[in-house]
Every structure is written in C-alpha cells, then in structure tokens.
Write an enzyme that holds these catalytic residues in place. Structure first.
Site, PDB file in Angstrom:
ATOM      1  CE1 TYR A  53      -3.866   2.381   0.992  1.00 28.02           C
ATOM      2  CE2 TYR A  53      -2.038   3.590   1.984  1.00 28.02           C
ATOM      3  CZ  TYR A  53      -3.337   3.546   1.534  1.00 28.02           C
ATOM      4  OH  TYR A  53      -4.109   4.672   1.606  1.00 28.02           O
ATOM      5  CD  GLU A  80      -5.831   4.481  -1.386  1.00 29.15           C
ATOM      6  OE1 GLU A  80      -5.995   4.690  -0.177  1.00 29.15           O
ATOM      7  OE2 GLU A  80      -6.739   4.058  -2.140  1.00 29.15           O
TER       8      GLU A  80
END
Lengths: 373, 295
Positions: free
Chosen positions: A98, A186
């Site tokens: 992530y 993101e």
C-alpha cells in the site's frame, strides 16, 4: 474531485509510475477492440467512483474472449451506473503493498502512508495495527528528498531492486500529488510481480477543483443523479436523498444542522441545497433544482450576514412568482435586514418564522399531513 | 480583556480599496477597530474612510506599525498576501477567502507555524470582540447575536454561528471574543491552538465551540481538556450527526471518510473529557448555565 481509476492511472503513467497495459471501453464494440489489443487473461474493471468495487463484483477476471465479453456485458447492464470499463492485462502477483500520499492538516505537510500489506482497508488497519503503518511527513516547500524515500523503503522492510523501484514510485507519486494539488494520491494495491517488478494495481486520485484548470470537465458520470450533475454545473451545492422535505438553506453549517433537525423531528430530507455565500441572489436557480424531484414541502432556513435576509426574501418571492411551486414553502429567513425580509414574505402571504426549530417542525408536520394549510 | 483583538489592536487591511475590502473596512472602523492603514498595490496616497492606503505592507508598516493583518484578497492572491504580512513581521493574520488551493493552505499554515504567527481562516467571516474590535465581515450590528459578554466562541461555520450565538445571547450571555477558524479542510489555526488564550483571558468564563463533521479539531479540544490545558467550562455544538458517510456536506472539511471524523466520535470524546454537548443549537444556552454552575 475524485477521478476514475483510468484517469488516475493516466496521471500515474504521465509521471513514470508503471501501470498495467489497459484500454477504456464504453461499448461492447470497444470491448472487442480492447480485448484484441490487451490480450488474455485480462481484468475487467467497472469505472465507478464508489469504493469496495471488488466486493460488489465490479472487478472481474476473464481467461477467454467469450468470458470477457459476457462479463463486460453484465457490468454494463448492472445497476451500478457503469458507463466505462477499464480492460487491463492480468498481472502475475507475488505480493501487494500500500502506498499513498495525502495531506496532514495538523502538521501542515504532505503525509506518505505505506504498508507492506496492500489491498487492505487502510483506515481499519491504522486503527487496529498502527505499528504496521509507515508514515512519513514531507514539507511541501522542502519537497520529496532521498531521506524521505529511505524512511519509506526501510520502513517497509524492502531491499535492493524492490526498494529502488518503490522509492522511485514514491517520488513520482509525490509529483502526481503536487501537480494536481491532490488531497489523495493512492496506489492500493501496489503489486510486486513474480518477475520482481512493481506496478500500480489500482489508482485513486482526489484532485483539487481549485487547481484542476478544466482538465477534468464535469460530466454526468461523476454523479449519482441527473439533478446532482445539473446543480454542480450551476455551482450550487446539492445532494439528493429519498425523503420528502426539500431543504433550500444558506450556509454549509446551518444547512447541515437543519438536515439533522429534520431527522430528529422524525422527517426525511428529499434534497440538501444551499444557496448562501456567492449564490445568495440565486433563489430562482435554487428553487428550480429543488423542484426537479418530488417533495411535499420546501424548507427555507437562513441566517445570513453578507447574504442579506432582505435580498434572499425578495429572491424567494420572485422565484415563487415565476416558478409557481405546487408545494408549500416554510420560511425562516433571518439576519441582516430581517425586518424588511419579513415584510416581503408577508406581502405574498407567507408566514415568516423566526426560530429554526419551529420551521423544521412545521415542515415535518406538513410532510406528514399533520398541518392544515 | 479579550483575545486576539481588542480596542487597542492596530490593524492593517490588505485589499482595502476593493468592493469587499472598502465596505468592511468602513464597518470595522465604525465599530471602533483601530485600522491604521490599508494596502492595495498601486493605490498608495489614496484614502479609504480616512485610512491611508499604501502599495505594500512593508511600506505601510514603516509609518503605522500594525499587529494584525486583515485580508480581503481573492483566493488566487491569498498565499502571497499572507506571506507578505508574515514577511512584514505581523503575527496575527485573518483571511476570509474561500477556494484557496489545499496545497497552498498547507504552505500557509506551515509558514505561520514556523514564524510563531497565527493565520485565522480561510473561508471564515473573521473574528470579533464585541464592542472592541472586529476583523472580517461580521455584522456586529445584529444585537441578538453579537452582544458583549464573557463567553468565548470558536466556530468552523458562518451562518450556523449566527444561529448558535443567538442562542448564547438568548441564554442571557454575551461574547468575549468570537473566532471563526473557517470551514476549510486545512484551517490556518486550529481550535486547540486558541484554547490557551481563552484559558488565560480573565474576561472569558466559558467557551462554546461550533464544530461539524470531518477532521479532528473537536477531538483535539477533548484531548486539551483531558490534559488540563483548558479548565474552563466548555459547551460544544457539532453539526452533521445524521450526515451519511462519504458525502461532502457543504464545507470542504465536512466529510466523514473511513469512519473518521464522525460527529458521534467527536461527541463521545468531548463528553468523556467533561465537556457539555448540545444536540440542537437551542440547547446551548441552557447547557452553558449548567456548565457554569458546575464550574
């Protein structure tokens, strides 16, 4: 403004962040072309703005052309308002990470968030296992430096080639973030392939409307309803719900509070609309939007200062004369020059209420058929 | 006393000759605010309501030192205007513009922090110590809202502030200093950073905060109470209890994401710390009485 995945990935690719080979299709004809160009196996991803696409079945895997076409058709026909599909080559995944950069309003810096476990709900992980999250603050005026990169890669326990690639992606993600004045950039998940290369599996980019410079013009697909789209084009904050009381209020804080008060009083909101601030002279535009969807009553609550009460009352009276709404209107217009406002409202037979909660109760009673008109 | 602004505070107004600037400069002066100079590049030598105009903050400061900068400047010039005031050594800056890019707001707050300055706003109607001084566009003439008294008010909103402050006055109280920190996602100054000033101010007996969903400012206030940084009675009204997750309700900062920023969480934190919370604006007056009786 939140962008679609394919737009986020275009922005990533423009900044040298590796993304899977992919093509956007808006029709079954284009799906065919895309499949031909991308090859098999492939991933078919519905381009919608809501989260949790995987769980909702909006991301599909296909190994044959027939399977891919079948699944593409199902996605187009689903109830999720799918207008575009992103068809991508399937990637051989070894691990998922992530990586995101967002803003930290407290320290007033950019904030990198990284985690060695990708594909997760990061908010949940941050709450439950905060030690698994690597966070690195970057002062915008210092920009992204090698030591920031090391904090991220060492924090993730990466070495060698992987560390080098993740470091480069972080640097490039910061460029995307800065270029678009983003609230969030993101990559979740960030794949490490079996061949050892890194590639963005998904992309989320929330850009600043103030700096987007017309690159992403508003279009219907960004909105859940036609009226929300129209309101956005008109520059009037508007949200549609499924109740029967249309709010036509002024000021974000006050409108949100009236929204609460309606619920406390047992009512249901049909639409949230504010025509305060720069829109305070636009009662007619506001009422037109209110009338787009059925409601039993329009509730007008304001307590304006620069947005003068007398101007808002006059605007409302003119809007009523022109649009002739079939539903009753409850008014609670106060603030600068409120006495004039009250007189204006009385002149067309409206009863100017003075207390917000009285007005809310009146509207709820009317919607419930408890108030004789 | 009061905080941030009083009758002695010297104020310079940037954007003084514009439509908004000249209109509110007049009102600020009429209320008694000590406006010492205005700034509009290229308009040096002019006057607005007997207030001299200079082409830059530094040029004005040479003749009329000012402690507070009031900015009536459009969003695209706001960052430069704030930095100009910081460069001139001003430590209190109020900016009302809505629509300053988020990244510029980060840079503004970062610069203010490193200069030891306070930037109030953006997207606010400003600050007022009723009867003493006002910086912004606050209709001090509405007596049932802006009455002088001993309650400090901090708010993220504009028209909701009128609504809640009217309830404070209805409860028999008045306002010592009201500070609108603004509705943006990145306010230049956060609630918790103003609390020590209210704590020290002998004229402030209690504080009311007008919060809303999104962000963590209300939670930070709860932490400050728990840490005894703030010990006076505190009543909070937080709007947006019934707002659905993921929808942006009006202000840029008013959004609940990933379960964070919910009003329920804020109310829980504040109550745990011993603050009083109102579900409706109309409860604020009564809660203030209870909070002050218990103190």
């Amino acid at each position: 403004m939140k962008l679609f995945e394919f737009q986020a990935k275009e922005a990533f690719a423009e900044n040298a962040i590796p993304v899977p080979k992919g093509m956007v299709a808006t029709s079954m004809e284009e799906v065919k072309t895309a499949l031909h160009s991308i090859g098999l196996p492939c991933v078919i991803k519905a381009q919608v703005l809501s989260g949790g696409r995987g769980k909702a079945g909006l991301i599909q895997f296909a190994e044959s052309v027939e399977e891919a076409q079948q699944k593409a058709k199902e996605l187009f026909d689903s109830k999720h308002n799918v207008r575009k599909l992103l068809i991508e080559e399937a990637v051989d995944i070894a691990r998922e990470l992530y990586l995101a950069v967002t803003i930290d309003p407290v320290s007033a810096t950019a904030l990198f968030i990284a985690c060695a476990e990708g594909g997760v709900e990061i908010e949940k992980l941050a709450a439950e296992q905060p030690d698994k999250i690597v966070s690195v603050k970057v002062d915008l005026d210092w920009s992204f430096m090698p030591h920031h990169m090391r904090e991220i890669t060492f924090g993730l326990g990466l070495e060698g080639e992987e560390a080098k690639q993740v470091g480069a992606i972080a640097k490039n993600l910061f460029s995307v973030f800065r270029k678009h004045g983003a609230e969030l950039a993101e990559i979740n998940p960030l794949f490490i392939t079996k061949q050892g290369s890194l590639i963005a599996g998904d992309g989320k980019l929330i850009i600043d409307d103030c700096v987007s410079d017309g690159k992403y013009p508003l279009s219907r697909e960004y909105f859940d309803t036609d009226t929300e789209y129209e309101a956005a084009l008109a520059g009037i904050p508007y949200l549609q719900f499924d109740g029967d009381i249309a709010l036509m209020c002024a000021g974000a804080g006050l409108t949100t509070t009236v929204f609460d008060l309606v619920h406390y009083a047992g009512g249901k909101v049909a639409s949230y609309l504010e025509f305060g601030g720069p829109n305070y002279t636009r009662a007619k535009d506001a009422m037109q939007l209110c009338l787009k969807n059925p409601s039993k009553v329009i509730l007008v609550v304001t307590f304006g200062t620069i947005a003068r009460a007398d101007v808002m009352a006059t605007g409302l009276v003119e809007a009523i004369a022109e649009l002739k709404p079939a539903v009753p209107i409850v008014t609670c217009i106060r603030g600068t020059n409120e006495e004039e406002a009250f007189a204006t409202l009385r002149s067309i037979g409206l009863e100017p209420l003075y207390e917000t909660e009285d007005a809310v109760q009146r509207a709820v009673d009317i919607a419930a058929g408890r108030h004789a008109l | 006393m009061s905080i941030f602004i009083d009758a002695a505070t010297t104020v310079e107004v940037q954007g003084a000759t514009g439509k908004e600037g000249s209109y509110w400069l007049k009102h600020m002066a009429e209320m008694g605010t000590r406006v010492v100079f205005g700034v509009t590049p290229g308009k040096e030598g002019q006057f607005v309501e007997n207030v001299p105009v200079f082409s830059s903050v530094q040029r004005g400061m040479k003749q009329h030192p000012a402690e507070l900068a009031m900015l009536f400047v459009p969003p695209r010039f706001t960052k430069d205007a704030v930095f100009e005031a910081l460069d001139a050594g001003i430590k209190k800056i109020v900016t009302i513009a809505e629509g300053v890019p988020a990244h510029e707001l980060l840079q503004i707050r970062r610069a203010a922090l490193s200069c030891g300055a306070f930037v109030i706003g953006g997207n606010t109607s400003g600050i007022i110590s009723p009867g003493k001084g006002m910086a912004g566009c606050i209709p001090y003439w509405i007596q049932r809202v802006y009455r002088k008294g001993d309650i400090g008010v901090m708010t993220r909103s504009g028209s909701l502030t009128n609504e809640v402050t009217a309830e404070i006055v209805k409860g028999g109280f008045g306002v010592s200093t009201l500070i609108g920190v603004g509705g943006d996602m990145i306010p230049g100054t956060r609630f918790v950073e103003l609390l020590p000033m209210y704590e020290k101010d002998p004229e402030t007996k209690a504080v009311v905060i007008i919060g809303e969903l999104g962000g963590t400012m209300e939670e930070e206030v709860a932490e400050a109470i728990e840490a005894k940084v703030f010990t006076k009675p505190l009543v909070a009204f937080v709007g947006g209890r019934t707002a659905p997750e993921g929808k942006r309700m009006g202000h840029a900062g008013a959004i609940v994401t990933g379960g964070r920023g919910s009003v329920t969480g804020k109310v829980k934190a504040l109550e745990k710390a011993g603050a009083f919370t109102a579900a409706k604006p109309s409860q604020v007056g009564q809660l203030l009485k209870e909070a002050m009786a218990r103190a």
